[in-house]
Design an enzyme around this catalytic site. Structure first.
Site, mmCIF file in Angstrom:
data_model
loop_
_atom_site.group_PDB
_atom_site.id
_atom_site.type_symbol
_atom_site.label_atom_id
_atom_site.label_comp_id
_atom_site.label_asym_id
_atom_site.label_seq_id
_atom_site.Cartn_x
_atom_site.Cartn_y
_atom_site.Cartn_z
ATOM 1 N N GLY A 31 33.483 -26.465 -21.836
ATOM 2 C CA GLY A 31 33.951 -25.103 -21.599
ATOM 3 C C GLY A 31 35.325 -24.898 -22.200
ATOM 4 O O GLY A 31 36.250 -25.654 -21.923
ATOM 5 N N GLY A 33 37.378 -22.128 -21.922
ATOM 6 C CA GLY A 33 38.064 -20.974 -21.339
ATOM 7 C C GLY A 33 39.497 -21.365 -21.046
ATOM 8 O O GLY A 33 40.064 -22.255 -21.702
ATOM 9 N N PHE A 34 40.085 -20.737 -20.035
ATOM 10 C CA PHE A 34 41.484 -21.039 -19.701
ATOM 11 C C PHE A 34 41.674 -22.523 -19.374
ATOM 12 O O PHE A 34 42.608 -23.161 -19.855
ATOM 13 C CB PHE A 34 41.928 -20.204 -18.501
ATOM 14 N N GLY A 35 40.797 -23.075 -18.531
ATOM 15 C CA GLY A 35 40.960 -24.456 -18.075
ATOM 16 C C GLY A 35 40.687 -25.459 -19.182
ATOM 17 O O GLY A 35 41.458 -26.403 -19.389
ATOM 18 N N VAL A 99 25.736 -26.445 -23.053
ATOM 19 C CA VAL A 99 25.600 -27.657 -22.231
ATOM 20 C C VAL A 99 24.419 -27.430 -21.292
ATOM 21 O O VAL A 99 24.376 -26.442 -20.564
ATOM 22 C CB VAL A 99 26.892 -27.914 -21.414
ATOM 23 N N GLU A 188 40.459 -1.882 -12.306
ATOM 24 C CA GLU A 188 40.934 -1.650 -13.679
ATOM 25 C C GLU A 188 39.903 -0.865 -14.482
ATOM 26 O O GLU A 188 40.246 0.045 -15.237
ATOM 27 C CB GLU A 188 41.262 -2.997 -14.340
ATOM 28 N N ASP A 323 37.293 -22.111 -12.466
ATOM 29 C CA ASP A 323 36.274 -21.413 -11.661
ATOM 30 C C ASP A 323 35.126 -22.335 -11.267
ATOM 31 O O ASP A 323 34.449 -22.096 -10.260
ATOM 32 C CB ASP A 323 35.681 -20.246 -12.468
ATOM 33 N N ALA A 339 43.029 -17.130 -13.611
ATOM 34 C CA ALA A 339 43.445 -17.872 -14.806
ATOM 35 C C ALA A 339 44.426 -19.004 -14.476
ATOM 36 O O ALA A 339 44.274 -20.126 -14.986
ATOM 37 C CB ALA A 339 44.076 -16.898 -15.805
HETATM 38 C C1 LIG Z 1 36.330 -9.218 -16.239
HETATM 39 C C2 LIG Z 1 37.261 -10.278 -15.704
HETATM 40 C C3 LIG Z 1 38.586 -9.965 -15.480
HETATM 41 C C4 LIG Z 1 39.472 -10.941 -14.995
HETATM 42 N N1 LIG Z 1 40.784 -10.615 -14.790
HETATM 43 C C5 LIG Z 1 41.654 -11.567 -14.392
HETATM 44 C C6 LIG Z 1 43.032 -11.299 -14.272
HETATM 45 O O1 LIG Z 1 43.479 -10.172 -14.486
HETATM 46 N N2 LIG Z 1 43.856 -12.324 -13.889
HETATM 47 C C7 LIG Z 1 43.386 -13.571 -13.638
HETATM 48 O O2 LIG Z 1 44.175 -14.472 -13.311
HETATM 49 N N3 LIG Z 1 42.076 -13.847 -13.738
HETATM 50 C C8 LIG Z 1 41.213 -12.890 -14.106
HETATM 51 N N4 LIG Z 1 39.879 -13.184 -14.220
HETATM 52 C C9 LIG Z 1 39.417 -14.521 -13.840
HETATM 53 C C10 LIG Z 1 39.711 -15.524 -14.949
HETATM 54 O O3 LIG Z 1 39.337 -14.999 -16.195
HETATM 55 C C11 LIG Z 1 38.958 -16.798 -14.620
HETATM 56 O O4 LIG Z 1 39.367 -17.259 -13.363
HETATM 57 C C12 LIG Z 1 39.210 -17.849 -15.684
HETATM 58 O O5 LIG Z 1 38.678 -17.435 -16.911
HETATM 59 C C13 LIG Z 1 38.617 -19.188 -15.266
HETATM 60 O O6 LIG Z 1 38.843 -20.103 -16.292
HETATM 61 P P1 LIG Z 1 37.800 -21.279 -16.547
HETATM 62 O O7 LIG Z 1 38.377 -22.084 -17.657
HETATM 63 O O8 LIG Z 1 37.472 -21.943 -15.287
HETATM 64 O O9 LIG Z 1 36.468 -20.542 -17.010
HETATM 65 P P2 LIG Z 1 36.235 -19.526 -18.203
HETATM 66 O O10 LIG Z 1 37.498 -18.970 -18.727
HETATM 67 O O11 LIG Z 1 35.184 -18.589 -17.727
HETATM 68 O O12 LIG Z 1 35.630 -20.455 -19.355
HETATM 69 C C14 LIG Z 1 34.387 -21.072 -19.238
HETATM 70 C C15 LIG Z 1 33.889 -21.412 -20.624
HETATM 71 O O13 LIG Z 1 32.726 -22.186 -20.489
HETATM 72 C C16 LIG Z 1 31.779 -21.775 -21.432
HETATM 73 N N5 LIG Z 1 30.458 -22.118 -20.916
HETATM 74 C C17 LIG Z 1 29.868 -21.672 -19.790
HETATM 75 N N6 LIG Z 1 28.658 -22.213 -19.653
HETATM 76 C C18 LIG Z 1 28.472 -23.018 -20.716
HETATM 77 C C19 LIG Z 1 27.404 -23.857 -21.143
HETATM 78 N N7 LIG Z 1 26.274 -23.990 -20.464
HETATM 79 N N8 LIG Z 1 27.558 -24.539 -22.301
HETATM 80 C C20 LIG Z 1 28.690 -24.436 -23.039
HETATM 81 N N9 LIG Z 1 29.722 -23.664 -22.671
HETATM 82 C C21 LIG Z 1 29.612 -22.970 -21.523
HETATM 83 C C22 LIG Z 1 31.992 -20.288 -21.557
HETATM 84 O O14 LIG Z 1 31.524 -19.799 -22.818
HETATM 85 C C23 LIG Z 1 33.507 -20.179 -21.409
HETATM 86 O O15 LIG Z 1 34.153 -20.193 -22.666
HETATM 87 C C24 LIG Z 1 38.983 -12.226 -14.710
HETATM 88 C C25 LIG Z 1 37.643 -12.527 -14.926
HETATM 89 C C26 LIG Z 1 36.781 -11.568 -15.426
HETATM 90 C C27 LIG Z 1 35.336 -11.912 -15.676
#
Ligand SMILES: Cc1cc2nc3c(=O)[nH]c(=O)nc-3n(C[C@H](O)[C@H](O)[C@H](O)COP(=O)(O)OP(=O)(O)OC[C@H]3O[C@@H](n4cnc5c(N)ncnc54)[C@H](O)[C@@H]3O)c2cc1C
Length: 444
Positions: A31, A33-35, A99, A188, A323, A339
């Site tokens: 993944g 994303g942010f993490g 994955v 928003e 998340d 995030a």
């Molecule tokens: C519309 C929206 C608005 C938001 N606004 C805010 C905000 O204003 N402030 C804030 O702090 N947080 C906000 N959040 C929450 C924040 O974006 C999440 O908490 C954050 O992105 C979590 O980070 P993460 O790295 O855990 O997961 P994510 O950032 O979701 O990254 C997960 C990654 O895993 C990848 N992935 C998933 N499944 C698979 C798979 N099977 N195989 C390969 N790759 C995969 C995805 O493509 C993604 O790139 C918002 C969320 C959303 C949906």
């Protein structure tokens, strides 16, 4: 261990460099994303080979997805190509694949393209997914804003409906847009839609009357923005109403159909039908597909159970962050799906992997709460900023000050100088050209 080690590559041939990297322990980060990106950035500076895996070839800045959905930003402004991370990081590699599962015992990631990735250490950072809470018809008839594709689908449907309504109605309105969920995303989105109606209707959609076009925000709790100070929640509701949003509290969505939602008043038990053209689902998140594919004994409430170190409980040496993980906060309850917990968790997991390579035990994760914020629209936002100088006490902001803080933070948090400049330019243009009507972005 965290000091840059790129100097060992100097003077070596390309083949030598590849051989050197492949002799190092292999860390796989699932993944981007942010993490995942936060973890990969730390690992890439250490003597390990890191492979970042994501089903998409770009990172999505989710907090601004609603602006893509409502035509305020371009999709490319909030997407960052992941291979750009590799340019200055010879030890980091990227694999674009879905994955499908993880064989923890065999230390192997199973990919949807049939490939496998053996690893020495693992970080699961695959995020969450939209939760429709089993509401009948919600999956089929409502639209989530969780991915860039979702946001573009909402945008296409909404602007398509506006064109139809404009062609059909002289002095009439559009079918109502119902936004489900009064958290930051719902608030928003509803605020941006109300702004669009107010600025565009009668002006560029000449047949449409903003007074006859409804944006309805439905929330089952008795207030918006759970987790914020109640005064800020009340301010957000009042400000949305002032901008023309119908804020309907204490209502549960019972069913979503084609062209209508059925709502139940939680106080009286009575039901009502609300005709609408579009339902935007922003009611919450649940287990992502990777977490959903793992043994249920590892999962709690749709997130992986983790120890205070962020090691997956019951496994021993694989980490989960963001998340996807139920990391315990200071009060023992899981940290919010935001995030900052993901970014800080990603960095922590990476640092613990590097400690383990030196034979040192993992440290517990200590989350530094920096606060929360949400915007309502032009000149209006709410923020609770934790100030270290005040012993971590929250300073509450609302209105223009909070809005400026929100704008500044989102610009800084975006990945990549190009995206920062593009968002800044779009926002500055919109601010200056406000009185001339909307500047709706419908590019790719
Ligand atoms: C519309 C929206 C608005 C938001 N606004 C805010 C905000 O204003 N402030 C804030 O702090 N947080 C906000 N959040 C929450 C924040 O974006 C999440 O908490 C954050 O992105 C979590 O980070 P993460 O790295 O855990 O997961 P994510 O950032 O979701 O990254 C997960 C990654 O895993 C990848 N992935 C998933 N499944 C698979 C798979 N099977 N195989 C390969 N790759 C995969 C995805 O493509 C993604 O790139 C918002 C969320 C959303 C949906």
């Amino acid at each position: 261990v965290l000091a840059p080690r790129s100097s060992v590559f100097r003077g070596r041939s390309r083949t030598d460099r590849v051989a050197l990297v492949h002799s190092e322990p292999h860390v796989v980060v699932l993944g981007a994303g942010f993490g995942g990106v936060a973890a990969a950035e730390v690992l890439a500076e250490a003597p390990v080979r890191t492979t970042l895996v994501d089903v998409r070839y770009y990172n999505t800045f989710q907090p601004l997805l609603y602006q893509v959905a409502t035509g305020g930003l371009n999709a490319g402004d909030i997407a960052y190509p992941l291979r750009n991370l590799l340019r200055t990081r010879p030890r980091l590699d990227f694999r674009c694949a879905r994955v499908e599962g993880v064989d923890f015992a065999g230390k192997t990631v199973l990919l949807g393209d049939g490939g496998t990735l053996p690893y020495d250490s693992l970080v699961v950072a695959t995020g969450a997914a939209t939760n429709f809470f089993g509401v009948p018809g919600a999956t089929e008839h409502s639209r989530a804003i969780y991915t860039l594709d979702d946001a573009l689908a909402v945008r296409a449907e909404m602007f398509g409906q506006l064109e139809k309504a404009d062609a059909a109605a002289l002095g009439g309105g559009t079918p109502a847009v119902v936004v489900v969920g009064g958290g930051p995303t719902g608030v928003e989105t509803a605020g941006a839609l109300a702004e669009l109606h107010a600025m565009a209707f009668g002006k560029v959609y000449r047949s449409l009357d903003p007074a006859m076009s409804r944006v309805v925000l439905v929330e089952r709790r008795d207030g918006l923005l759970a987790g914020f100070d109640p005064r800020l929640s009340r301010y957000a509701a009042a400000e949305l109403r002032r901008r023309g949003v119908e804020v309907r509290l204490g209502l549960a969505v019972e069913e979503v159909g084609a062209g209508a939602v059925r709502l139940r008043d939680l106080a009286t038990g009575t039901e009502q039908q609300l005709a609408c053209g579009l339902v935007v689902w922003a009611a919450g998140v649940g287990a992502g597909d990777v977490v959903g594919s793992l043994p249920p004994t590892l999962v709690d409430g749709g997130r992986l159970r983790v120890e205070p170190t962020l090691l997956v409980a019951g496994l021993g040496d694989d980490f989960a962050v963001g998340d996807a993980a139920a990391a315990p906060g200071p009060d023992g309850r899981p940290l919010p799906q935001l995030a900052q917990p993901a970014i800080q968790g990603g960095r922590h997991a990476a640092a613990q992997i590097l400690r383990a390579l030196e034979g040192r035990p993992p440290l517990p994760f200590s989350y530094r709460d920096k606060g929360i914020m949400a915007t309502i629209g032009r000149h209006a936002a709410v923020a609770e900023v934790r100030v270290p100088a005040l012993g971590g006490r929250a300073v509450r902001l609302r209105g223009r000050t909070a809005w400026l803080a929100w704008l500044g933070l989102h610009i800084v948090a975006l990945l990549g100088g190009r995206n920062r400049s593009a968002v800044l330019l779009n926002w500055a243009w919109r601010y200056v050209a406000w009185r001339r009507g909307p500047r709706v972005i419908v590019g790719g």
